[in-house]
Scaffold this motif. Structure first.
Motif, PDB file in Angstrom:
ATOM      1  N   LEU A 104       0.826  -1.202   0.000  1.00  0.00           N
ATOM      2  CA  LEU A 104       0.000   0.000   0.000  1.00  0.00           C
ATOM      3  C   LEU A 104       0.861   1.254   0.000  1.00  0.00           C
ATOM      4  O   LEU A 104       2.008   1.246   0.451  1.00  0.00           O
ATOM      5  CB  LEU A 104      -0.893   0.038   1.248  1.00  0.00           C
ATOM      6  N   GLU A 108      -3.319   5.250   1.916  1.00  0.00           N
ATOM      7  CA  GLU A 108      -4.242   4.118   2.055  1.00  0.00           C
ATOM      8  C   GLU A 108      -3.961   3.347   3.342  1.00  0.00           C
ATOM      9  O   GLU A 108      -4.882   2.919   4.049  1.00  0.00           O
ATOM     10  CB  GLU A 108      -4.121   3.198   0.843  1.00  0.00           C
ATOM     11  N   ASP A 111      -5.243   4.995   6.652  1.00  0.00           N
ATOM     12  CA  ASP A 111      -6.687   4.937   6.868  1.00  0.00           C
ATOM     13  C   ASP A 111      -7.124   3.641   7.538  1.00  0.00           C
ATOM     14  O   ASP A 111      -8.249   3.538   8.024  1.00  0.00           O
ATOM     15  CB  ASP A 111      -7.408   5.097   5.523  1.00  0.00           C
TER      16      ASP A 111
END
Length: 373
Positions: A104, A108, A111
């Motif tokens: 990732l 991203e 989160d």
């Protein structure tokens, strides 16, 4: 939002180990230097890619180790998700972030598992520099709106370019391009911050009352110290751009830009005076704790899930009654990991929680349920 299992390897003085984490409160106790704070820091870095302690990221890697790995199994609304990061430091930090086997990007990843951190360093929210309060407000912004992180990153890059132009005095068209970006992105950052501030104002009084706050509630205000009014968002882009253009010659040779949200501040006043001049050490810690809990409430309201809490040295500067209120509030908010050097003080207050005893970087005793083993 909670963590079910934590795995650490190569992080500070912590021995390689895997820990199952229960719900509610977990107090990590032990002598000074046993690794309590390092364990909470590992959880913070796992979720936030950042520590609550000052210092460089190179210090995270255990002395003599080439790298560290942090991994966790987290519960996202009843769904178990595996996350991990592998970090090396060879002059610069090289970090690989994963959800399961999928790599990732930072936005991203951030989160997935937001962590709310509370510690003695939070006194900087009251007595520290403006950059400490900006960092707090910006982190809240991207915990509420993950898309805020790329905006902040793009703003910083444009700011670096303009600062370089000021040093070498580049052509006007280059200034125009970067000042356009700074104005557009800066106006968006101000909008996000004011939205986060509104959320803090909504929840701060309730959190402070629950902690036993005994004087008038603090008043929060956003201070645009560069003189650019932020009260009219529709024209903020144009006003920021005009102010940047007008400041070029004054800033020439200094190499830094004095206009924009990177110069703004979040201020607190109590009974009409700056909070930093009014509060005792204990009141300051209570205000900082209330701010962090209010931020958690904002995230919970906006995202439908509260972050995990790590609270280092939870009992410092608090009397017994206030400490109990803090623990009750944390228990009501979900899962929290706490450190304390005073096991005898924590055990009676951890009904339904657990105690981990640290020794030389190892959790070597787990006492479930807050009862003596």
């Amino acid at each position: 939002m909670s963590i079910l299992r934590l795995t650490v390897s190569g992080f500070r003085n912590l021995a390689p180990q895997q820990l199952d984490v229960g719900p509610g409160l977990t107090a990590v106790v032990g002598a000074n230097g046993s690794g309590k704070t390092n364990l909470l820091e590992a959880v913070a870095v796992l979720g936030n890619l950042a520590s609550f302690r000052p210092g460089t990221s190179a210090a995270w890697i255990r002395h003599g180790a080439p790298a560290f790995t942090l991994a966790g199994v987290i519960d996202r609304g009843g769904i178990e998700v595996e996350i991990h990061q592998d970090v090396r430091h060879a002059g610069t930090l090289a970090r690989a972030l994963f959800r399961g086997a999928r790599r990732l990007g930072a936005a991203e990843y951030l989160d997935l598992f937001p962590v709310a951190t509370l510690s003695g360093y939070d006194r900087a929210l009251v007595w520290g520099a403006p950059e400490d309060r900006r960092r707090f407000l910006d982190r809240l912004c991207f915990q509420i709106r993950p898309e805020a992180l790329p905006t902040l990153q793009r703003y910083r890059r444009a700011l670096q370019h303009r600062n370089a132009l000021l040093t070498r005095w580049g052509p006007p068209e280059e200034f125009d391009a970067f000042e356009h970006d700074l104005a557009v992105l800066g106006a968006e950052i101000v909008r996000l911050r004011l939205g986060a501030l509104t959320g803090l104002e909504r929840h701060l009084g309730e959190e402070l009352d629950a902690l036993g706050w005994s004087i008038a509630h603090p008043v929060l205000s956003y201070n645009a110290s560069d003189g650019v009014a932020v009260a009219e968002p529709a024209t903020l882009v144009a006003r920021l751009r005009a102010a940047l253009a007008a400041s070029r010659r004054l800033e020439r040779g200094r190499g830094h830009t004095a206009v924009g949200p990177h110069r703004h501040d979040l201020q607190f006043s109590v009974q009409g005076a700056p909070a930093r001049d009014m509060l005792s050490a204990g009141q300051g810690k209570l205000l900082a704790t209330g701010l962090k809990l209010a931020a958690m409430a904002v995230v919970g309201r906006e995202r439908g899930r509260r972050p995990l809490v790590v609270f280092d040295d939870v009992d410092a500067e608090l009397d017994a009654a206030v400490l109990q209120r803090v623990l009750d509030r944390l228990r009501d908010g979900g899962q929290a990991l706490l450190t304390s050097a005073h096991e005898e003080m924590m055990l009676p207050r951890l009904t339904g929680g657990a105690v981990w005893r640290m020794n030389a970087g190892v959790v070597d005793v787990v006492v479930p349920g807050g009862m003596e083993a």
